[in-house]
Write a protein that holds these residues in place. Sequence first.
Motif, mmCIF file in Angstrom:
data_model
loop_
_atom_site.group_PDB
_atom_site.id
_atom_site.type_symbol
_atom_site.label_atom_id
_atom_site.label_comp_id
_atom_site.label_asym_id
_atom_site.label_seq_id
_atom_site.Cartn_x
_atom_site.Cartn_y
_atom_site.Cartn_z
ATOM 1 N N LEU A 40 34.397 41.541 24.856
ATOM 2 C CA LEU A 40 33.648 40.290 25.381
ATOM 3 C C LEU A 40 32.543 41.511 25.318
ATOM 4 O O LEU A 40 31.945 41.273 24.612
ATOM 5 C CB LEU A 40 33.423 39.829 26.139
ATOM 6 N N VAL A 41 32.256 42.727 26.234
ATOM 7 C CA VAL A 41 31.507 43.688 25.354
ATOM 8 C C VAL A 41 31.348 44.130 24.165
ATOM 9 O O VAL A 41 30.033 44.086 24.178
ATOM 10 C CB VAL A 41 31.983 44.607 27.106
ATOM 11 N N GLY A 42 32.471 44.323 23.017
ATOM 12 C CA GLY A 42 31.727 44.715 22.317
ATOM 13 C C GLY A 42 31.476 43.638 21.550
ATOM 14 O O GLY A 42 30.693 43.923 20.382
ATOM 15 N N VAL A 43 31.394 42.545 21.706
ATOM 16 C CA VAL A 43 30.880 41.474 20.812
ATOM 17 C C VAL A 43 29.593 41.466 20.845
ATOM 18 O O VAL A 43 28.719 41.771 20.435
ATOM 19 C CB VAL A 43 31.674 39.787 21.406
ATOM 20 N N LEU A 44 29.386 41.831 22.633
ATOM 21 C CA LEU A 44 27.579 41.736 23.013
ATOM 22 C C LEU A 44 26.872 42.468 22.334
ATOM 23 O O LEU A 44 26.191 42.513 21.077
ATOM 24 C CB LEU A 44 27.742 40.979 23.957
ATOM 25 N N ILE A 45 27.600 43.784 22.355
ATOM 26 C CA ILE A 45 27.327 45.653 21.554
ATOM 27 C C ILE A 45 26.765 44.862 20.595
ATOM 28 O O ILE A 45 25.395 45.194 19.660
ATOM 29 C CB ILE A 45 27.602 46.089 21.635
ATOM 30 N N THR A 91 38.940 36.646 14.088
ATOM 31 C CA THR A 91 38.305 35.902 13.164
ATOM 32 C C THR A 91 36.863 34.309 14.426
ATOM 33 O O THR A 91 36.495 34.179 14.750
ATOM 34 C CB THR A 91 38.983 34.445 12.672
ATOM 35 N N LEU A 92 38.415 34.801 15.862
ATOM 36 C CA LEU A 92 37.243 33.966 16.914
ATOM 37 C C LEU A 92 36.552 34.663 17.207
ATOM 38 O O LEU A 92 35.439 34.464 17.895
ATOM 39 C CB LEU A 92 38.331 33.733 18.266
ATOM 40 N N VAL A 134 30.589 36.431 17.139
ATOM 41 C CA VAL A 134 29.359 37.306 17.405
ATOM 42 C C VAL A 134 28.442 36.368 15.662
ATOM 43 O O VAL A 134 26.871 36.853 16.526
ATOM 44 C CB VAL A 134 30.100 38.513 16.427
ATOM 45 N N ALA A 135 28.724 36.111 15.243
ATOM 46 C CA ALA A 135 27.638 34.839 14.411
ATOM 47 C C ALA A 135 27.407 33.785 14.833
ATOM 48 O O ALA A 135 26.593 33.935 14.687
ATOM 49 C CB ALA A 135 28.678 34.600 13.381
ATOM 50 N N LEU A 136 27.764 33.681 16.030
ATOM 51 C CA LEU A 136 26.932 32.412 17.027
ATOM 52 C C LEU A 136 25.754 32.992 18.569
ATOM 53 O O LEU A 136 24.973 32.238 18.186
ATOM 54 C CB LEU A 136 27.811 31.595 17.543
#
Length: 720
Positions: A20-25, A596-597, A602-604
């Motif tokens: 999740l941290v990676g997604v936020l970054i 994909t998830l 990330v896209a959202l």
Amino acid sequence: MMSFIWNSWWRNKERFILLLVGVLIVSTGLSYLIGTTQANNGTVVDELQKRWNSSYDIVVRPPGSRSVTEDLHLLEPNYMSGLDGGITMKQYQTIKDITDVEVAAPIAMIGNNSTRSSVGTHTFDDPGFYKLTITDYQNTGLQVDKSTTVRYLAAGWDASGDTRQSGVSPVGLGKQPLDEYGSDTMIAGIDPEAEARLVGLDQATKKSDHSRYFTDEDVVTALENVDMIPVLMNERDYIDASRTYKYEKLDLPLIDDSMVPTIQEVTKKGGKTYLDKLPTVDEKAQTYKITTAQVQKQFIHDILNNSLPEKYSGYSEWLILKPSPISYQSVKSPYPSRWPFTYQVEPKLINPDSLLAKRSMYRAAREFGTSSDDWPRINPYYIGVFDPKKLNLSKDPLTELPMETYFPAKAQWVMDKNETPVNPPRDVKPTNDPYDFMTKPPSMLTTLDAAFKIRGKKAISVIRVNVKGIDTMNEQSEKKLQAVAQEIEDKTGLITDVTLGSSPQLALTYLPGLKDQPALGWIQQPWIKLGSSMAIFQEAKVGMSGVIASVILVALVYVFSSNIILLYARKKEFAILLALGWRPRQLSKMLFLEATLLGSLVALIAWVILGTFWLTTDHPIALARIVLIGLAGLLIYWGGTFVPMLLIRKIQPYESIQAGEVSRGRRFVRSQSVLGMSINQLATYWQRTLLSLIAIALPTSLFIFFLFVTFRLKGVLYAS
């Protein structure tokens, strides 16, 4: 499969939190940096858009009129005043008939004339001989030129016949006007309708009983080889010059109190040569000073009030000098970092048979003929006066184009001949010499018909063109301008330059000395850099695209390296699944679904952040671009998972009982220390080492680049 993925994440909360941290970054970094970059790009485009408009879009000239300076897409600010025809009426009509041409406004530089007027009077109380010393001063900004002439006047002499041998000019007693004074100017022919549409000349013309704009009734009439032409006069003069008149009475008593025998005696003794030796009486000389500004004011007043002196029958004025360009040659710049473009004017020698006073000039002397029999004769009748300040011209110094029909070029004296700086720099002013470096604009405007009547079939010097539908700076506008310019060249054989989107470029010009005169030094002028706005637009577009690509690449490397690390961390888990009967394709599918998830998340997040930019910023990002940026986050996670999906197929079920890694590489150095062991480990797994170096180098380089732009470039990314 989805529930299995969720349970796997939930059982390994620490790993899930790191994901999740990676997604936020990735999402915040991608959206914020790209959003900011796009906003800055919009700022650059808007600033360029403000300076996109100019007085004309395309300039059309005769073949062979290019200067050496144009090899670097530099257009000198004095180029119009030196063009001596070369375009026919048929070519002009062809340009007007082109579909996308909105306005085509021609200029025909006809020849040099002068405007003069008498300001002030002197009173002769007593008959006698007077010495008139006329001193002309002209401030060029570089120096004050001074010239003096002496005349002798015989007050109260009623002369008859030729008086030249006596060396004395007759003048009446009482109040007499001072000699006429004024300035030289170019006469230019225009198309009144086109000029009104291009710069609003009709609106700048003063409206009064004796001042109006051109009409269809203003035609050229010829009488005894003298062309009577309508003239619209510029209200301003631009010359900083003055003249002083000094009247002194000579100590020469009259013979028998009569002028006639005294004149005869003076003639016998040598006329002017004799008078030069005579002293003046011990009385205070009377001195008068007038300026070109006063003369111009009086001349304009006379036009507006229909009080110009009456012309005698058969009156005419000669046109002696044709327009002439300046010749440049490239020279080495004394300060290349400040003035990369440096040129030197080539002085021109005058034909020894010429009637001109000077023996060398900054422009080649081009006369209509060797005698007055070859000179065109005109009789101008003034129909009105216009104010150049009211013209609809670009006032932005960053988009000014040469408009020498109305204003002189700009220049500053920055260094003397020894390259010593002039501090502060001095403004160079136009002179009263039509063949000097800086000339005044053609203050006398007449019709195009008059130009063709005087100069023949190829009277037009230049045509300024505006193109339809060019309102926004983009690639489509540039293509349309280039297409119209090419069409003009193909149909007429003339040469064109797209001037829209140009900007000033400081250039340095060295003025060598004329014959028997010292050099003047270095002049700085804002020349015209053709196509600079479009070049900056393209550079900004490429630069911003490069920044976006760099951000995406950093994100891709981050996701890829994270997935590789997770692959090795979960290697035993995947081996157990294979031992339980899972196929390698199912493991690859699981990794793809996880990517994909995470990519969708990330896209959202990116869409939320960029949507905020779109709603709050003054330079909104296009909705399509927002969608693409969000999809880019999804593609980043897909791309970062592609290699791990291939590597997962190489895992074997027996690896579930292995612990750690078995090194199969050879040793490069002895493992007698931690350093040696580290070197061997890095060399053995060189692919992993290379990936680590790239993962470190890319974000670090991008961070340093942003710091450079922020602090060194003051937050503005530019390359020109």
